[in-house]
Design an enzyme around this catalytic site. Structure first.
Site, mmCIF file in Angstrom:
data_model
loop_
_atom_site.group_PDB
_atom_site.id
_atom_site.type_symbol
_atom_site.label_atom_id
_atom_site.label_comp_id
_atom_site.label_asym_id
_atom_site.label_seq_id
_atom_site.Cartn_x
_atom_site.Cartn_y
_atom_site.Cartn_z
ATOM 1 C CG ASN A 172 13.793 -1.381 8.191
ATOM 2 O OD1 ASN A 172 12.648 -1.594 7.819
ATOM 3 N ND2 ASN A 172 14.300 -0.172 8.247
ATOM 4 C CG HIS B 111 20.419 2.013 -2.591
ATOM 5 N ND1 HIS B 111 20.480 2.817 -3.698
ATOM 6 C CD2 HIS B 111 19.260 2.333 -1.962
ATOM 7 C CE1 HIS B 111 19.400 3.589 -3.731
ATOM 8 N NE2 HIS B 111 18.650 3.313 -2.691
ATOM 9 C CD GLN C 194 9.112 -8.762 4.717
ATOM 10 O OE1 GLN C 194 9.964 -8.499 3.864
ATOM 11 N NE2 GLN C 194 8.126 -7.944 5.009
ATOM 12 N NE ARG D 119 18.080 8.443 -8.020
ATOM 13 C CZ ARG D 119 17.805 8.163 -6.756
ATOM 14 N NH1 ARG D 119 18.736 7.584 -5.999
ATOM 15 N NH2 ARG D 119 16.622 8.448 -6.237
ATOM 16 C CB ALA E 104 -0.936 0.008 1.207
ATOM 17 C CB ILE F 230 8.059 2.140 -3.935
ATOM 18 C CG1 ILE F 230 9.017 3.257 -3.513
ATOM 19 C CG2 ILE F 230 8.724 1.253 -4.996
ATOM 20 C CD1 ILE F 230 10.291 2.777 -2.843
ATOM 21 C CB ALA F 231 3.793 -1.016 -3.521
ATOM 22 N N GLY G 6 13.373 -2.097 -0.177
ATOM 23 C CA GLY G 6 13.239 -1.316 1.057
ATOM 24 C C GLY G 6 14.588 -1.074 1.717
ATOM 25 C CG ASN G 7 16.725 2.194 0.851
ATOM 26 O OD1 ASN G 7 17.450 1.393 0.270
ATOM 27 N ND2 ASN G 7 16.154 3.217 0.239
#
Length: 329
Positions: A105, A187, A112, A162, A13, A16-17, A130-131
């Site tokens: 995280n 990243h 997960q 980029r 939701a 990005i998604a 996800g960062n």
């Protein structure tokens, strides 16, 4: 008709998604004739918002979408998954140390990783968006017992895109003229966009762009700081460009790389280029004709590049050490 491929998207939701799901459903990611089962994971407080996204996906009536399953249960979300796009992560808030972010995280990605090991398809591949994505991928990989480490990836394609865009603009050429752009490392703002091996119209970048000071200075810092610049300008983080880069990454992993070119993605290091084995580090990578991938070998690394690569790899080691209690050894 082809057998549907099951794609799981977490943080379904989120911003990005919201850009990503419609690209997947339209066939941009896996091809115009590949049916898809979408399994969408969210946390319980976001399930209402996810229901709205599902309504929109249904309203778009995509011919390729076979089924849509919204859920807050990781085992249901990852059931039979061939591709897992781990987009959801807790964003860094004001006053939060990077270590706090890694810890919060870390707990999400432990769960997960375990659910992927229990429920996903045998051929599962996992892209972490996800960062902090490199270390989130490392945690998920360590906790996905029985899933080979070569199935885990972290996204650095946005950085590559980029960098290509900056080089194309500077050289006054179309972005498709820029090839062989490698992103090394994390990243983060330490990443190294490697212009020394990149090409413009088949020629080394340094033959086309004579401004070495720009290449070693503003070019690198612009790519490194681009995410922050977008937040400052837009008041929100880059979402559509991140979604586009995720689509590009999966497409590159799923199709053979054109001869002589490569793309950037963070993978589990095998020790190539002196980068410590086991770190999730961005490398130049190629997809082979049998569907596997390999790190491009034998690229020249000059003293300037070595210093930049070492700096970003050191940050990856620090992040790994900060979450060592969450890793299965």
């Amino acid at each position: 008709m082809k057998t549907p491929i099951t794609v799981t998207v977490t943080g379904a939701a989120g911003q990005i998604a919201y850009s990503l799901l419609f690209r997947i459903a339209s066939g941009s990611m896996l091809g115009p004739d590949q049916p898809i089962n979408l399994r969408l994971l969210e946390i319980p407080p976001a399930m209402n918002a996810l229901e709205g996204v599902v309504m929109e996906l249904r309203d778009a009536a995509f011919p390729l979408v076979n089924e849509i399953v919204p859920t807050s249960d990781p085992d249901e979300a990852f059931a039979g998954a061939n591709w897992c796009l781990l987009v959801g992560s807790v964003p860094r808030k004001a006053g939060m140390e990077r270590k706090d972010l890694l810890d919060i995280n870390g707990k999400v990605f432990i769960g997960q990783g375990q659910a992927i090991a229990r429920s996903a398809a045998k051929d599962v591949r996992v892209l972490v968006v996800g960062n902090p994505c490199n270390t989130n991928a490392l945690i998920a990989m360590h906790n996905a017992s029985g899933v080979p480490s070569d199935r885990f990836f972290a996204m650095t394609r946005l950085d590559e895109n980029r960098a290509k865009s900056q080089l194309a603009e500077k050289a006054g050429v179309h972005v498709t003229e820029v090839t062989n752009m490698a992103i090394w490392g994390n990243h983060s703002s330490t990443q190294y966009p490697d212009f020394t091996n990149a090409r413009i119209g088949g020629k080394p970048v340094t033959e086309v762009i004579k401004d070495t000071e720009w290449l070693k200075g503003d070019f690198i810092t612009t790519v490194q700081q681009r995410g922050a610049a977008i937040i400052k300008a837009r008041g929100a983080s880059s979402a559509a460009s991140a979604a586009s880069a995720a689509v590009d990454t999966v497409r590159s992993l799923a199709t053979q790389t054109p001869e002589g070119d490569w793309y950037s993605v963070a993978v589990c290091s095998d020790g190539s280029y002196g980068i410590e084995k086991g770190l999730i580090c961005s490398f130049p990578v190629r997809t082979t004709k049998d569907g596997g991938w390999e790190i491009v070998q034998g690229l020249p690394v000059d003293a300037f590049s070595r210093e930049k690569i070492d700096a970003t790899v050191n940050e990856l080691k620090e992040e790994r050490d900060a979450v060592s209690s969450l890793l299965k050894h």
